[in-house]
Structures are given as C-alpha cells and as structure tokens.
Design a protein around this motif. Structure first.
Motif, PDB file in Angstrom:
ATOM      1  N   ARG A  17      37.840  42.488  43.691  1.00 57.05           N
ATOM      2  CA  ARG A  17      36.658  43.173  42.943  1.00 57.05           C
ATOM      3  C   ARG A  17      36.095  44.258  43.651  1.00 57.05           C
ATOM      4  NH1 ARG A  17      34.974  38.613  43.388  1.00 57.05           N
ATOM      5  NH2 ARG A  17      34.370  38.115  45.257  1.00 57.05           N
ATOM      6  N   HIS A  18      36.114  44.590  45.245  1.00 61.51           N
ATOM      7  CA  HIS A  18      35.779  45.943  45.915  1.00 61.51           C
ATOM      8  C   HIS A  18      36.246  46.909  46.103  1.00 61.51           C
ATOM      9  CE1 HIS A  18      32.618  43.505  46.316  1.00 61.51           C
ATOM     10  NE2 HIS A  18      32.828  42.355  46.933  1.00 61.51           N
ATOM     11  N   TYR A  19      38.397  47.331  46.087  1.00 63.21           N
ATOM     12  CA  TYR A  19      39.066  48.045  46.379  1.00 63.21           C
ATOM     13  C   TYR A  19      39.856  48.649  45.590  1.00 63.21           C
ATOM     14  CZ  TYR A  19      36.635  47.463  50.963  1.00 63.21           C
ATOM     15  OH  TYR A  19      35.303  46.730  51.877  1.00 63.21           O
ATOM     16  N   GLY A  20      39.410  47.534  44.249  1.00 60.31           N
ATOM     17  CA  GLY A  20      41.046  48.142  43.279  1.00 60.31           C
ATOM     18  C   GLY A  20      41.952  47.713  43.505  1.00 60.31           C
ATOM     19  N   PHE A  21      42.702  47.012  44.378  1.00 61.08           N
ATOM     20  CA  PHE A  21      43.697  46.567  43.870  1.00 61.08           C
ATOM     21  C   PHE A  21      44.060  45.654  43.172  1.00 61.08           C
ATOM     22  CE2 PHE A  21      42.725  47.532  48.985  1.00 61.08           C
ATOM     23  CZ  PHE A  21      44.460  48.241  49.098  1.00 61.08           C
ATOM     24  N   ARG A  22      45.157  45.367  42.328  1.00 65.35           N
ATOM     25  CA  ARG A  22      45.999  44.597  42.009  1.00 65.35           C
ATOM     26  C   ARG A  22      45.943  42.661  42.619  1.00 65.35           C
ATOM     27  NH1 ARG A  22      48.699  47.764  40.050  1.00 65.35           N
ATOM     28  NH2 ARG A  22      51.105  46.261  40.535  1.00 65.35           N
ATOM     29  N   GLU A  23      45.969  41.510  42.197  1.00 68.01           N
ATOM     30  CA  GLU A  23      46.422  41.087  43.258  1.00 68.01           C
ATOM     31  C   GLU A  23      47.962  40.790  43.152  1.00 68.01           C
ATOM     32  OE1 GLU A  23      45.532  36.306  42.988  1.00 68.01           O
ATOM     33  OE2 GLU A  23      43.582  37.336  41.816  1.00 68.01           O
ATOM     34  N   ASP A  24      48.984  41.347  42.326  1.00 66.08           N
ATOM     35  CA  ASP A  24      50.407  41.253  42.532  1.00 66.08           C
ATOM     36  C   ASP A  24      50.748  42.856  43.140  1.00 66.08           C
ATOM     37  OD1 ASP A  24      50.073  43.146  40.723  1.00 66.08           O
ATOM     38  OD2 ASP A  24      51.834  42.485  39.410  1.00 66.08           O
ATOM     39  N   ASP A  25      49.638  43.653  43.448  1.00 62.82           N
ATOM     40  CA  ASP A  25      49.906  44.787  44.520  1.00 62.82           C
ATOM     41  C   ASP A  25      50.647  44.978  46.038  1.00 62.82           C
ATOM     42  OD1 ASP A  25      49.649  47.123  46.259  1.00 62.82           O
ATOM     43  OD2 ASP A  25      48.032  47.928  45.001  1.00 62.82           O
TER      44      ASP A  25
END
Length: 96
Positions: A17-25
C-alpha cells in the motif's frame, strides 16, 4: 521485534500500500514467505512447550530462558537502530 503473524497482517500490506511493491515482488520475498512460516513455526513452538514443559521446574527454566532470549533480541534491535538510524557504530563505542 514483531508478533507472530504480523508479516501477513501488517508488514506485507504496508509494503504494498505505502511503498508500491507487489506481493509477488522478490524484493519483499522474505516478508511474504515469513507471513506463513512465522505462524507455522510459532504454533510448532507452542506444541513443543505444551509437550515438554510439564513440571514447575521446567516452567521456571523456560521462563528464565525466554526472558534471556527476548532481552538479547531487544538488544540486537537497539544496536541495529543505533547504527542504521542514528549512525552510531557499535565498534566506535567499545573501549580500545
């Protein structure tokens, strides 16, 4: 330090949400893997304690060692904070 399950409920959603990562990153793979592993391992530890800490002496010893390990973990996080946030290296604070 964190509570078991915090990676899945707090850390991973915050990184998304806050740092723009994807869960599968793969960059946050440590946290996504531990979202499940921490709960599994925590439950295994509870089962071991239930099975093996049976006498009052066992309970006393388990409490002593748990307290020691928590203090050690707390101290390591304090040093990590001092070095990464405050810029104070442990080596620079030790007597020569």
């Amino acid at each position: 330090s964190q509570l078991v399950g915090e990676n899945g409920e707090v850390v991973v959603p915050a990184l998304v949400r806050h740092y723009g990562f994807r869960e599968d990153d793969p960059t946050i793979g440590f946290f996504t893997e531990h979202a499940f592993a921490d709960v599994k391992h925590g439950n295994e530890m509870y089962d071991l304690v239930d099975r093996h800490v049976v006498s009052e002496d066992d309970k006393r010893r388990a409490e002593i060692w748990t307290t020691r390990m928590c203090k050690l973990r707390w101290a390591s996080f304090n040093e990590l904070y001092r070095e990464t946030v405050e810029g104070i290296r442990l080596e620079d604070t030790l007597p020569r």
